[in-house]
Design a protein around this motif. Structure first.
Motif, PDB file in Angstrom:
ATOM      1  N   SER A   1      -2.841  -3.921  -6.608  1.00  0.00           N
ATOM      2  CA  SER A   1      -2.955  -2.500  -6.932  1.00  0.00           C
ATOM      3  C   SER A   1      -2.536  -1.654  -5.736  1.00  0.00           C
ATOM      4  O   SER A   1      -2.528  -2.123  -4.591  1.00  0.00           O
ATOM      5  N   ASP A   2      -2.185  -0.402  -5.999  1.00  0.00           N
ATOM      6  CA  ASP A   2      -1.828   0.511  -4.909  1.00  0.00           C
ATOM      7  C   ASP A   2      -2.969   0.607  -3.904  1.00  0.00           C
ATOM      8  O   ASP A   2      -2.745   0.674  -2.689  1.00  0.00           O
ATOM      9  N   GLU A   3      -4.195   0.607  -4.417  1.00  0.00           N
ATOM     10  CA  GLU A   3      -5.360   0.712  -3.539  1.00  0.00           C
ATOM     11  C   GLU A   3      -5.474  -0.500  -2.622  1.00  0.00           C
ATOM     12  O   GLU A   3      -5.709  -0.356  -1.407  1.00  0.00           O
ATOM     13  N   ASP A   4      -5.279  -1.702  -3.183  1.00  0.00           N
ATOM     14  CA  ASP A   4      -5.369  -2.913  -2.371  1.00  0.00           C
ATOM     15  C   ASP A   4      -4.227  -2.998  -1.366  1.00  0.00           C
ATOM     16  O   ASP A   4      -4.414  -3.458  -0.231  1.00  0.00           O
ATOM     17  N   GLN A   5      -3.048  -2.554  -1.774  1.00  0.00           N
ATOM     18  CA  GLN A   5      -1.915  -2.553  -0.849  1.00  0.00           C
ATOM     19  C   GLN A   5      -2.179  -1.616   0.325  1.00  0.00           C
ATOM     20  O   GLN A   5      -1.906  -1.947   1.480  1.00  0.00           O
ATOM     21  N   GLU A   6      -2.709  -0.454   0.024  1.00  0.00           N
ATOM     22  CA  GLU A   6      -3.006   0.495   1.114  1.00  0.00           C
ATOM     23  C   GLU A   6      -4.108  -0.046   2.006  1.00  0.00           C
ATOM     24  O   GLU A   6      -4.066   0.130   3.225  1.00  0.00           O
ATOM     25  N   THR A   7      -5.088  -0.701   1.412  1.00  0.00           N
ATOM     26  CA  THR A   7      -6.165  -1.305   2.199  1.00  0.00           C
ATOM     27  C   THR A   7      -5.610  -2.323   3.178  1.00  0.00           C
ATOM     28  O   THR A   7      -5.977  -2.353   4.357  1.00  0.00           O
ATOM     29  N   MET A   8      -4.711  -3.186   2.693  1.00  0.00           N
ATOM     30  CA  MET A   8      -4.069  -4.173   3.560  1.00  0.00           C
ATOM     31  C   MET A   8      -3.406  -3.506   4.750  1.00  0.00           C
ATOM     32  O   MET A   8      -3.591  -3.906   5.899  1.00  0.00           O
ATOM     33  N   LEU A   9      -2.628  -2.465   4.458  1.00  0.00           N
ATOM     34  CA  LEU A   9      -1.860  -1.792   5.504  1.00  0.00           C
ATOM     35  C   LEU A   9      -2.772  -1.048   6.466  1.00  0.00           C
ATOM     36  O   LEU A   9      -2.618  -1.143   7.692  1.00  0.00           O
ATOM     37  N   SER A  10      -3.726  -0.303   5.933  1.00  0.00           N
ATOM     38  CA  SER A  10      -4.613   0.493   6.772  1.00  0.00           C
ATOM     39  C   SER A  10      -5.437  -0.384   7.708  1.00  0.00           C
ATOM     40  O   SER A  10      -5.567  -0.096   8.907  1.00  0.00           O
TER      41      SER A  10
END
Length: 208
Positions: free
Chosen positions: A102-111
């Motif tokens: 999900s977009d949320e999980d992808q952003e979490t990975m990056l952040s």
């Protein structure tokens, strides 16, 4: 490269900035500036691709790169000896795992990657040291700590794949042919690992 671009890039009309929270985007821009990459060069890349690239760069500093992995070493030896080789997954399947997050999980990975750059260096040192010494429990603990707040990412990257692999491994065992299987250390330790699943299925697994 085409596979990477297909899964890891936004369509031309989209921009990374529109898929990240302002705080995350600012952290990313600051990191890109610090390492000399123009911000515009990353604006079409999806968060998961950037996270993987950052992690890959960190591991490469310690000599851990895809080209020097044990899988490549043994694959080259098998090819030279005329032995049959294969893989559990295609490159496209592996990249698809990330793109389906999900977009949320992808952003979490990056952040999290950007927040933990300093700690990541120590993490990599610990994992590589434990791997060289065969300390499975130490690796399992570090990985459990890394994934404890991100169960969906843990499931997609490790647990689901372990389950699928064990089915193939059982088929190989029943076939009876001598077989060498090389997988990443993260798949061999802890709850839901290949080793644990094989033990639950009634197999004896020894570490040597």
């Amino acid at each position: 490269m085409q596979l990477t671009l297909k899964h890891g890039m936004y369509p031309y009309a989209e921009s990374l900035k529109n898929h990240l929270e302002p705080e995350t985007y600012e952290k990313l821009q600051n990191h890109a500036k610090a390492i000399g990459i123009p911000g515009v060069a990353i604006n079409q890349m999806r968060p998961w691709m950037l996270a993987v690239a950052i992690a890959g760069t960190a591991y490469a500093k310690h000599g851990a790169t895809p080209s020097t992995g044990f899988d490549k070493h043994f694959e080259a030896r098998a090819t030279k000896d005329g032995k049959e080789t294969g893989g559990f997954e295609t490159v496209e399947f592996q990249l698809g795992i990330f793109s389906k997050l999900s977009d949320e999980d992808q952003e979490t990975m990056l952040s999290e990657m950007l927040d933990d750059l300093d700690a990541m260096d120590e993490f990599i040192k610990r994992v590589l040291k434990a791997w060289r010494a065969g300390e499975a429990e130490a690796i399992a603990k570090d990985l459990a700590d890394e994934f404890k707040d991100y169960p969906e990412i843990h499931k997609a990257l490790l647990l689901d794949r372990n389950t699928a692999w064990v089915k193939e491994i059982e088929s190989m065992l029943k076939d009876g042919k001598p077989t060498l299987i090389v997988v990443g250390a993260g798949h061999l330790t802890g709850e839901g690992s290949v080793v644990e699943l094989l033990k639950k299925a009634g197999y004896t697994v020894d570490q040597r």
